[in-house]
Write a protein that holds these residues in place. Structure first.
Motif, PDB file in Angstrom:
ATOM      1  N   ALA A  30      86.795  16.153  31.017  1.00 36.27           N
ATOM      2  CA  ALA A  30      87.299  15.515  32.230  1.00 36.27           C
ATOM      3  C   ALA A  30      87.878  16.524  33.217  1.00 36.27           C
ATOM      4  N   LEU A  31      88.044  17.766  32.789  1.00 39.88           N
ATOM      5  CA  LEU A  31      88.622  18.803  33.639  1.00 39.88           C
ATOM      6  C   LEU A  31      87.559  19.793  34.063  1.00 39.88           C
ATOM      7  N   SER A  32      87.700  20.288  35.277  1.00 36.02           N
ATOM      8  CA  SER A  32      86.812  21.356  35.735  1.00 36.02           C
ATOM      9  C   SER A  32      87.593  22.290  36.642  1.00 36.02           C
ATOM     10  N   LEU A  33      87.197  23.551  36.619  1.00 34.65           N
ATOM     11  CA  LEU A  33      87.794  24.570  37.477  1.00 34.65           C
ATOM     12  C   LEU A  33      86.800  24.939  38.559  1.00 34.65           C
ATOM     13  N   HIS A  34      87.328  25.063  39.774  1.00 34.24           N
ATOM     14  CA  HIS A  34      86.508  25.423  40.928  1.00 34.24           C
ATOM     15  C   HIS A  34      87.190  26.551  41.675  1.00 34.24           C
ATOM     16  N   ALA A  35      86.395  27.410  42.285  1.00 36.87           N
ATOM     17  CA  ALA A  35      86.940  28.489  43.103  1.00 36.87           C
ATOM     18  C   ALA A  35      87.613  27.864  44.326  1.00 36.87           C
TER      19      ALA A  35
END
Length: 85
Positions: free
Chosen positions: A69-74
């Motif tokens: 459910a989590l994501s990292l984005h620049a």
């Protein structure tokens, strides 16, 4: 997650429809993630365009979320850093 992605600010996003409220993220990265009254994850602060430093705890929270459910984005560019698609 290694290399240039670690040196640039990141934004964590939570898919609240997917989140099951396991709480692992809030334990791994309490400075970045918390559980709402409904038991689902949310970012502690809105980072806007500036983003935040990628910590080991935040990287672990994203990696170990049981339902992704989590994501990292620049923060600059908005491209997805983790998890890989």
């Amino acid at each position: 997650m290694t290399g240039a992605a670690e040196s640039e600010p990141v934004v964590v996003r939570v898919d609240r429809d997917r989140c099951i409220g396991s709480g692992m993220c809030a334990l791994s990265a309490p400075e970045s993630l918390a559980l709402d009254a409904d038991g689902r994850a949310r970012p502690v602060a809105e980072y806007a365009d500036a983003g935040a430093e990628l910590t080991d705890g935040l990287a672990e929270a994203v990696e170990y979320c049981p339902v992704e459910a989590l994501s990292l984005h620049a923060a600059r560019g908005g491209y997805r850093i983790a998890p890989p698609e």
